[in-house]
Design a protein around this motif. Structure first.
Motif, short mmCIF file in Angstrom:
data_model
loop_
_atom_site.label_atom_id
_atom_site.label_comp_id
_atom_site.label_asym_id
_atom_site.label_seq_id
_atom_site.Cartn_x
_atom_site.Cartn_y
_atom_site.Cartn_z
N LEU A 15 22.51 13.81 1.28
CA LEU A 15 22.97 14.25 -0.03
C LEU A 15 23.65 15.71 0.42
CD1 LEU A 15 19.10 14.18 -1.54
CD2 LEU A 15 21.32 12.48 -1.57
N TYR A 16 24.16 15.94 -0.84
CA TYR A 16 25.24 17.40 -0.59
C TYR A 16 24.58 18.18 -1.96
CZ TYR A 16 29.16 20.41 -0.46
OH TYR A 16 29.82 21.42 -0.52
N GLU A 17 24.28 19.33 -1.53
CA GLU A 17 23.78 20.20 -2.74
C GLU A 17 24.88 21.35 -2.79
OE1 GLU A 17 20.80 23.91 -2.98
OE2 GLU A 17 19.94 21.87 -2.40
N THR A 18 25.45 21.46 -3.89
CA THR A 18 26.46 22.35 -4.42
C THR A 18 25.96 23.80 -4.56
OG1 THR A 18 26.31 22.11 -6.65
CG2 THR A 18 27.84 20.57 -5.66
N LYS A 19 26.98 24.72 -4.56
CA LYS A 19 26.33 25.94 -4.70
C LYS A 19 25.46 26.26 -6.03
CE LYS A 19 30.09 28.31 -2.40
NZ LYS A 19 31.33 28.97 -2.38
N ASP A 20 25.72 25.63 -7.07
CA ASP A 20 24.86 25.85 -8.12
C ASP A 20 23.77 24.72 -8.31
OD1 ASP A 20 26.15 23.36 -8.56
OD2 ASP A 20 27.18 23.92 -10.43
N GLY A 21 23.45 24.19 -7.11
CA GLY A 21 22.06 23.36 -6.97
C GLY A 21 22.20 22.14 -7.39
N LYS A 22 23.33 21.66 -7.83
CA LYS A 22 23.45 19.98 -7.89
C LYS A 22 23.51 19.28 -6.92
CE LYS A 22 26.18 20.80 -12.49
NZ LYS A 22 27.14 20.64 -12.84
N LEU A 23 22.74 18.28 -6.70
CA LEU A 23 22.53 17.32 -5.75
C LEU A 23 23.24 16.03 -5.75
CD1 LEU A 23 18.88 17.28 -4.88
CD2 LEU A 23 20.66 18.25 -3.37
N PHE A 24 24.14 15.63 -4.76
CA PHE A 24 24.93 14.41 -5.00
C PHE A 24 24.66 13.58 -3.92
CE2 PHE A 24 27.26 17.51 -7.33
CZ PHE A 24 27.60 16.77 -8.40
#
Length: 85
Positions: A15-24
């Motif tokens: 998974l990848y977590e963006t700076k704003d906490g969204k997970l992809f």
């Protein structure tokens, strides 16, 4: 069609977590979709996952490359087991 969750066969997702906490989901899209479907039917569905974080300085491109390398290694391992190589 899979009707029961199997923790062992589910493998590990990336998974990848963006700076704003969204997970992809970068690797494991089908497993995550199946887990969500079976969880909605009342099953316990645990997925092991590596979470790569943008806040740690990791880029999405680097995580995609990591996922591609993981998939190639898994395919080569399977081919070795099946005697294809």
């Amino acid at each position: 069609d899979v009707t029961e969750w199997d923790d062992v066969k589910s493998n590990v997702a990336i998974l990848y977590e963006t700076k704003d906490g969204k997970l992809f989901v970068v690797d494991g899209h089908q497993r995550v979709a199946l887990a969500k479907k079976l969880k909605a039917q009342g099953q316990t569905t645990d997925i092991l996952a590596y979470i790569r974080k943008e806040t740690d300085g990791v880029s999405i491109e680097a995580v995609r490359a990591e996922a591609a390398a993981k998939n190639m290694a898994e395919r080569q391992s399977m081919e070795l087991l099946l005697g294809v190589i």
